[in-house]
Write a protein that holds these residues in place. Structure first.
Motif, short mmCIF file in Angstrom:
data_model
loop_
_atom_site.label_atom_id
_atom_site.label_comp_id
_atom_site.label_asym_id
_atom_site.label_seq_id
_atom_site.Cartn_x
_atom_site.Cartn_y
_atom_site.Cartn_z
N ILE A 91 0.84 -1.20 0.00
CA ILE A 91 0.00 0.00 0.00
C ILE A 91 0.88 1.25 0.00
N GLY A 92 1.98 1.20 0.72
CA GLY A 92 2.93 2.33 0.71
C GLY A 92 3.51 2.56 -0.67
N VAL A 93 3.85 1.47 -1.36
CA VAL A 93 4.37 1.58 -2.73
C VAL A 93 3.31 2.18 -3.64
N ALA A 94 2.06 1.75 -3.48
CA ALA A 94 0.97 2.29 -4.30
C ALA A 94 0.79 3.79 -4.04
N ALA A 95 0.92 4.21 -2.80
CA ALA A 95 0.80 5.63 -2.47
C ALA A 95 1.93 6.44 -3.13
N GLU A 96 3.15 5.90 -3.08
CA GLU A 96 4.28 6.57 -3.73
C GLU A 96 4.06 6.65 -5.24
N ALA A 132 7.34 0.29 -9.37
CA ALA A 132 6.34 -0.07 -8.37
C ALA A 132 5.90 -1.52 -8.52
N VAL A 133 5.69 -1.95 -9.75
CA VAL A 133 5.29 -3.34 -9.98
C VAL A 133 6.38 -4.29 -9.50
N ARG A 134 7.61 -3.98 -9.83
CA ARG A 134 8.72 -4.84 -9.39
C ARG A 134 8.82 -4.87 -7.86
#
Length: 71
Positions: free
Chosen positions: A25-30, A49-51
């Motif tokens: 979720i943090g990666v998605a926010a970034e 982000a996908v990686r």
């Protein structure tokens, strides 16, 4: 949400740990900020982000491929 979507979401979520889900979720926010102009390249930000999410799932997930029936 229709019942079939709830069942599908539940099946997919079973493979995630709480820690892994929090990280993803943090990666998605970034990523959200990056594609809205924070990053030099939105395409690269998406790829990164996908990686990162795939790595998080592999390192923190529960149950391996069982979380994705039929694959």
């Amino acid at each position: 949400m229709p019942p079939w979507k709830v069942k599908k979401a539940q099946a997919q979520s079973r493979g995630w740990s709480i820690d892994g889900l929090q990280q993803a979720i943090g990666v998605a926010a970034e990523l959200n900020a990056d594609v809205k102009g924070a990053a030099a390249s939105a395409d690269y930000a998406l790829e990164r982000a996908v990686r990162r999410i795939v790595t998080i799932r592999a390192e923190t997930g529960r149950g391996g491929r069982a979380a994705y029936p039929g694959r």
